[in-house]
Design a protein around this motif. Sequence first.
Motif, PDB file in Angstrom:
ATOM      1  N   GLU A 129     -13.662   2.675  -0.865  1.00 56.18           N
ATOM      2  CA  GLU A 129     -13.358   1.318  -0.403  1.00 56.18           C
ATOM      3  C   GLU A 129     -11.882   0.969  -0.575  1.00 56.18           C
ATOM      4  O   GLU A 129     -11.400  -0.024  -0.019  1.00 56.18           O
ATOM      5  CB  GLU A 129     -14.224   0.294  -1.154  1.00 56.18           C
ATOM      6  CG  GLU A 129     -13.910   0.111  -2.627  1.00 56.18           C
ATOM      7  CD  GLU A 129     -14.593   1.126  -3.534  1.00 56.18           C
ATOM      8  OE1 GLU A 129     -14.552   0.941  -4.761  1.00 56.18           O
ATOM      9  OE2 GLU A 129     -15.158   2.116  -3.007  1.00 56.18           O
ATOM     10  N   LYS A 130     -11.170   1.791  -1.329  1.00 59.44           N
ATOM     11  CA  LYS A 130      -9.721   1.589  -1.517  1.00 59.44           C
ATOM     12  C   LYS A 130      -8.890   2.482  -0.600  1.00 59.44           C
ATOM     13  O   LYS A 130      -7.666   2.548  -0.736  1.00 59.44           O
ATOM     14  CB  LYS A 130      -9.351   1.839  -2.979  1.00 59.44           C
ATOM     15  CG  LYS A 130     -10.064   0.940  -3.976  1.00 59.44           C
ATOM     16  CD  LYS A 130      -9.536  -0.479  -3.895  1.00 59.44           C
ATOM     17  CE  LYS A 130      -8.160  -0.608  -4.531  1.00 59.44           C
ATOM     18  NZ  LYS A 130      -7.673  -1.995  -4.497  1.00 59.44           N
ATOM     19  N   THR A 131      -9.532   3.194   0.288  1.00 63.52           N
ATOM     20  CA  THR A 131      -8.829   4.070   1.228  1.00 63.52           C
ATOM     21  C   THR A 131      -8.983   3.542   2.645  1.00 63.52           C
ATOM     22  O   THR A 131     -10.039   3.017   3.023  1.00 63.52           O
ATOM     23  CB  THR A 131      -9.356   5.515   1.164  1.00 63.52           C
ATOM     24  OG1 THR A 131     -10.714   5.545   1.607  1.00 63.52           O
ATOM     25  CG2 THR A 131      -9.263   6.072  -0.237  1.00 63.52           C
TER      26      THR A 131
ATOM     27  N   LYS B  58     -13.307   6.219  -4.967  1.00 61.69           N
ATOM     28  CA  LYS B  58     -13.407   4.826  -4.501  1.00 61.69           C
ATOM     29  C   LYS B  58     -12.955   4.738  -3.044  1.00 61.69           C
ATOM     30  O   LYS B  58     -11.830   4.360  -2.745  1.00 61.69           O
ATOM     31  CB  LYS B  58     -12.578   3.912  -5.398  1.00 61.69           C
ATOM     32  CG  LYS B  58     -13.092   3.824  -6.830  1.00 61.69           C
ATOM     33  CD  LYS B  58     -12.270   2.855  -7.664  1.00 61.69           C
ATOM     34  CE  LYS B  58     -12.804   2.753  -9.076  1.00 61.69           C
ATOM     35  NZ  LYS B  58     -12.006   1.815  -9.910  1.00 61.69           N
TER      36      LYS B  58
ATOM     37  N   HIS C 263      -3.604   0.976  -6.637  1.00 59.56           N
ATOM     38  CA  HIS C 263      -2.970   1.039  -5.319  1.00 59.56           C
ATOM     39  C   HIS C 263      -3.979   1.334  -4.214  1.00 59.56           C
ATOM     40  O   HIS C 263      -4.903   2.136  -4.399  1.00 59.56           O
ATOM     41  CB  HIS C 263      -1.878   2.119  -5.320  1.00 59.56           C
ATOM     42  CG  HIS C 263      -0.790   1.866  -6.306  1.00 59.56           C
ATOM     43  ND1 HIS C 263       0.231   0.987  -6.075  1.00 59.56           N
ATOM     44  CD2 HIS C 263      -0.577   2.372  -7.556  1.00 59.56           C
ATOM     45  CE1 HIS C 263       1.043   0.957  -7.120  1.00 59.56           C
ATOM     46  NE2 HIS C 263       0.572   1.791  -8.036  1.00 59.56           N
ATOM     47  N   ASP C 264      -3.795   0.670  -3.080  1.00 59.24           N
ATOM     48  CA  ASP C 264      -4.557   1.003  -1.884  1.00 59.24           C
ATOM     49  C   ASP C 264      -3.870   2.166  -1.177  1.00 59.24           C
ATOM     50  O   ASP C 264      -2.631   2.285  -1.187  1.00 59.24           O
ATOM     51  CB  ASP C 264      -4.626  -0.186  -0.930  1.00 59.24           C
ATOM     52  CG  ASP C 264      -5.509  -1.301  -1.476  1.00 59.24           C
ATOM     53  OD1 ASP C 264      -6.273  -1.037  -2.412  1.00 59.24           O
ATOM     54  OD2 ASP C 264      -5.422  -2.427  -0.955  1.00 59.24           O
TER      55      ASP C 264
ATOM     56  N   PHE D  84       0.834  -1.208   0.000  1.00 60.18           N
ATOM     57  CA  PHE D  84       0.000   0.000   0.000  1.00 60.18           C
ATOM     58  C   PHE D  84       0.866   1.255   0.000  1.00 60.18           C
ATOM     59  O   PHE D  84       2.067   1.215   0.298  1.00 60.18           O
ATOM     60  CB  PHE D  84      -0.941  -0.002   1.214  1.00 60.18           C
ATOM     61  CG  PHE D  84      -0.225  -0.107   2.538  1.00 60.18           C
ATOM     62  CD1 PHE D  84       0.191   1.018   3.225  1.00 60.18           C
ATOM     63  CD2 PHE D  84       0.023  -1.360   3.104  1.00 60.18           C
ATOM     64  CE1 PHE D  84       0.841   0.920   4.445  1.00 60.18           C
ATOM     65  CE2 PHE D  84       0.670  -1.471   4.329  1.00 60.18           C
ATOM     66  CZ  PHE D  84       1.084  -0.329   5.003  1.00 60.18           C
TER      67      PHE D  84
ATOM     68  N   ILE E  71      -5.309   5.263  -6.947  1.00 59.98           N
ATOM     69  CA  ILE E  71      -6.297   4.178  -6.886  1.00 59.98           C
ATOM     70  C   ILE E  71      -6.611   3.670  -8.287  1.00 59.98           C
ATOM     71  O   ILE E  71      -6.759   2.456  -8.514  1.00 59.98           O
ATOM     72  CB  ILE E  71      -7.570   4.656  -6.159  1.00 59.98           C
ATOM     73  CG1 ILE E  71      -7.271   4.852  -4.665  1.00 59.98           C
ATOM     74  CG2 ILE E  71      -8.707   3.661  -6.351  1.00 59.98           C
ATOM     75  CD1 ILE E  71      -8.366   5.558  -3.901  1.00 59.98           C
TER      76      ILE E  71
END
Length: 359
Positions: free
Chosen positions: A253-255, A251, A228-229, A197, A224
């Motif tokens: 949900e990616k953070t 997004k 990448h997270d 990450f 993202i």
Amino acid sequence: MNQIKRIVVIDLLYLGDLIFAHPFFAELRKLFPKARIDLIANSNFAEIMRVNKNIDNVYSYNKNWNVLRSYEFAKEIKQNNYQLALNIHGNWRTALLLKIVSADKVIGYGSKGRGIFLDQKVDDTINSHMIDFYLYFIKSLQQSHLLEKYFDRNNSALEVSQISNKREKLFPTLRIENKYIQTAEKKLKDLSLKAGFIVLNTGGSWKTKRWPEKYFAELANLLIEKGHDILFVGGPSDNKRVKDIIFHIDKKEKTYNLTGETSLLELAAVCKKANLIISGDTGPVHVAAAVGTNTVTIFGPSDEEKYAPRGRAKNIIIKNKGLDCRPCGEHECPLKHFKCMREIKAEKIIDLLQTEDLI
């Protein structure tokens, strides 16, 4: 040969400055391998120095204490009967504290009249990176007539002539104990965050060191998109700022967010797990460099020649090269335009990351 058995060092500066002081303590230990070496540090950041194997004791000084509490603190420290006190900070507060501590010999920075309590003043006009600035202090100790009876200059661990040749070779290395690694791993597992990450650190001790919030949101969106997270870190004071940034990320949900939820040593362990940290010139980016993580630092008002992160991984600097007004070192933009930060766009950082093969 005579020996100095008890040394106290005082530095009440910020987290990054304490990280930069790690090579100083390593070389000080080489000069005085059998001495007890203690540190008086800013209570906000003292924790990070307690794992330094070259320091025996770390005393936390709260800069919000009143005069009476500060006096009582210094009187308590005085009971240790130090033979040598080193002031590597050099302001009036540290000068007065060491006056009360009353070591046999006091050596330190002391411009603008603040050297009145020193037995020897060290030149603080050296224009160099902070690591080298502190190492110059070691050089001054080796050359000091006050200390010549305490060690053999010819057999010193770090020869005076070698100081300048060690530039760029000496960098902070932060040792992390297993318990902090385990705690960090649990926090990351609880977030379901996998390795690789990218950390975004959005805060800064000065307002002018903070890259605009909307730019961080734009950068997060671009990262993202590339798969990448994103993990946000920082102190409790950064919570609102980070929430505002996350609000503008597409997004979500990616953070992931650990802002205000780690100690300094847990933060170090988290950064060690990351592939990269992107930050302004502030403490966490120097912590990340010290644990061997790749860093990208956005420099605005501060001087990258003095404060650039150093470590064994990549440490990339981003700055607005077209400005004559930076680095100004000011907490508010004197010209009211804040171009040093506002003209650095997220796309530029993405381009640089791709060029450096970091994403």
